[in-house]
Design an enzyme around this catalytic site. Structure first.
Site, PDB file in Angstrom:
ATOM      1  N   TYR A 202       4.502   5.282  11.300  1.00 25.60           N
ATOM      2  CA  TYR A 202       4.793   3.883  11.635  1.00 25.60           C
ATOM      3  C   TYR A 202       5.612   3.132  10.594  1.00 25.60           C
ATOM      4  CZ  TYR A 202       0.546   3.318   8.765  1.00 25.60           C
ATOM      5  OH  TYR A 202      -0.389   3.391   7.758  1.00 25.60           O
TER       6      TYR A 202
ATOM      7  N   ARG B 290       0.860  -1.181   0.000  1.00 21.53           N
ATOM      8  CA  ARG B 290       0.000   0.000   0.000  1.00 21.53           C
ATOM      9  C   ARG B 290       0.900   1.236   0.000  1.00 21.53           C
ATOM     10  NH1 ARG B 290      -2.014   0.609   5.418  1.00 21.53           N
ATOM     11  NH2 ARG B 290      -0.611   2.393   5.548  1.00 21.53           N
TER      12      ARG B 290
ATOM     13  N   HIS C 125      -3.535   4.300   4.771  1.00 20.39           N
ATOM     14  CA  HIS C 125      -4.634   3.341   4.897  1.00 20.39           C
ATOM     15  C   HIS C 125      -5.933   3.975   4.418  1.00 20.39           C
ATOM     16  CE1 HIS C 125      -7.233   0.229   6.499  1.00 20.39           C
ATOM     17  NE2 HIS C 125      -7.884   1.141   7.188  1.00 20.39           N
TER      18      HIS C 125
END
Length: 386
Positions: free
Chosen positions: A291, A278, A282
Site C-alpha cells: 500500500y 513508520r 504496522h
C-alpha cells in the site's frame, strides 16, 4: 456502442459545477513544524520553544535512540524466528518517543499504546519485560505503578480515556504532576479519543495528548482520516495543539516539556502531533509494500532521527568514534541478554487463566475450569493409550 464509450465521449463538467469535495488537507511542506534540528543536523532556533542541553544530555538522547532501535530490531528478529507471536515496530519513531519521554518527571504518569518501547525504556522498564505479552506468557510483565508506566493497551484509543480520568484524579488530589497519553493517527479517528478530549478540556485535566502521526493507520493514509492537520482538532475542544517535527528529538523534548509544565500549572490539556513516519510494517503480520511506495520511504529515510542527531554531535564535537563504539558494544550486550531472556521465559500455568476473574469466585468459572482440566487430561489419556 457501449455505455462506457458513450460516457467517455461526454464532456466533463467543470470542477466548479461539481459537488464540493471539501477543503483539501495542506501538504506537509505548507504546515509549519516546530523544529530545532534539521534533517541535515543543523541546529536552529524557534521563537516559542527553546532548549539548552549539555553535551552529556545530547549524548544521552543519542544513546536512548540507538539502544531502543537495537532492541526493536532484536524483537523483530525474534518474531521471525518464532519466539514471539507478533511485534509492533517503532522503527523511525525513536525521536518522538525518546524526546517526549525525557521531558517527563518521575511522578508523571504515562498511558501507552503497544508501540511505545522507547518511552518504556526511558521509564526504566526492562526491555525483556515488554516481550512477555508478545510471546504469550503474560499480560504485561511489569508493575504499572513502579515506574508510573501503564501496561500496553491493545484496544485502539481507549488509553486516552484512562489517562484523562487519571489526570482528573490527579487534579482532585491537588498534585502538581501531569499525565501523558500516547496514541497514533489511526486512533485519532476513534470515539474514545474525542471523548477524552471533551472530558480533558471541560475538567481542565493536566493531560498531554501525544499523537505520533506516522502517516499510516495500518494501510490507511492520514488524509483519508482528516481534512485538516490532526493538531488543529484541539481548537474545537478549546485547548492548544502543536505540530512538531517527530524526527527531531530536541523539538519533541522542548514541546513536550512546555506542554507538561502548562498542565502542571493548571492550564489544562495540550495536543501534540509528532509528525513522523513508520519505517517498518504496522506489525510483523503486515506487508507495507502492498500500500505504500518505495519513494515515500526513501524520502523519510533521509530524515532519520538518529542520523541527524549523530551529525549534530559530530559537528559540535560532542561525541567521537570511541563513544559510538561504546554504545555499539552496549547494544550488543543488551541484545544478547534480551535473546536469552525471551527464550528462557517459562510457559504459564494453563489453569491460571481462570484465576482473578472474580474476587470471590463464580460457579460458571468453576464449571469452565473443570471442563478445561478434563480436556487437558484427555491428551494425557490418549498418550497413555498409545
Amino acid at each position: 456502442m457501449t455505455v462506457e464509450s458513450t460516457a467517455a465521449r461526454k464532456p466533463r463538467r467543470s470542477s466548479s459545477k461539481r459537488a464540493s469535495a471539501g477543503p483539501k488537507q495542506p501538504a506537509a511542506a505548507e504546515i509549519q513544524l516546530v523544529q530545532l534540528l534539521t534533517p541535515e543536523g543543523k541546529r536552529v532556533e524557534h521563537p516559542e520553544y527553546s532548549i539548552d542541553l549539555s553535551a552529556e544530555e545530547l549524548r544521552g538522547l543519542y544513546r536512548d535512540m540507538v539502544l531502543t532501535r537495537r532492541f526493536d530490531a532484536e524483537a523483530t528478529s525474534l518474531q521471525r524466528q518464532g519466539e514471539l507471536g507478533l511485534w509492533a515496530s517503532l522503527l523511525g519513531q525513536e525521536a518522538a518517543q525518546i524526546g517526549s519521554a525525557r521531558a517527563l518527571r518521575d511522578d508523571d504518569y504515562v498511558f501507552p499504546t503497544y508501540r511505545e518501547h522507547g518511552v518504556a525504556w526511558c521509564r526504566g522498564v526492562d526491555p525483556t519485560n515488554l516481550l512477555g505479552m508478545f510471546r504469550g506468557v503474560n499480560h504485561g510483565g511489569w508493575d504499572p505503578n513502579l515506574n508510573n508506566f501503564h501496561l500496553y493497551t491493545i484496544v485502539i484509543g481507549s488509553q486516552t480515556l484512562h489517562a484523562t480520568g487519571y489526570a482528573m484524579g490527579v487534579a482532585k488530589d491537588g498534585a502538581d504532576s501531569a499525565v501523558v497519553a500516547y496514541f497514533g493517527d489511526g486512533a485519532s479517528s476513534q470515539g474514545d479519543v474525542a471523548e477524552a478530549f471533551t472530558f480533558g478540556a471541560v475538567y481542565n485535566a493536566p493531560v498531554v495528548f501525544f499523537c505520533q502521526n506516522n502517516q499510516w493507520a495500518i494501510s490507511l493514509p492520514t488524509e483519508k482520516q482528516s481534512r485538516v492537520p490532526l493538531y488543529q482538532r484541539a481548537q474545537g475542544y478549546g485547548f492548544p495543539g502543536v505540530r512538531v517535527d517527530g524526527n527531531d528529538v530536541l523539538a519533541c523534548l522542548a514541546v513536550t516539556r512546555w506542554a507538561l509544565e502548562r498542565a502542571r500549572r493548571g492550564e489544562g490539556p495540550t495536543l501534540i502531533e509528532a509528525f513522523t513516519y513508520r519505517m517498518g510494517a504496522h506489525t510483523t503480520s503486515d506487508d507495507p509494500t502492498k500500500y505504500r511506495r518505495d519513494e515515500e520511504q526513501e524520502a523519510w529515510l533521509a530524515k532519520d532521527p538518529i542520523l541527524r542527531l549523530k551529525t549534530y554531535l559530530e559537528q559540535t564535537g560532542c561525541a567521537d568514534e570511541a563513544y559510538y563504539a561504546e554504545i555499539e558494544a552496549e547494544s550488543d550486550v543488551m541484545a544478547k541478554r534480551i535473546r536469552e531472556g525471551v527464550r528462557s521465559m517459562p510457559d504459564p500455568d494453563k489453569m491460571a487463566i481462570f484465576e482473578n476473574v472474580y474476587a470471590d469466585g463464580h460457579a460458571l468459572v468453576d464449571e469452565e475450569r473443570a471442563q478445561f482440566a478434563a480436556y487437558q487430561a484427555s491428551f494425557a489419556d490418549a498418550e497413555e493409550g498409545n
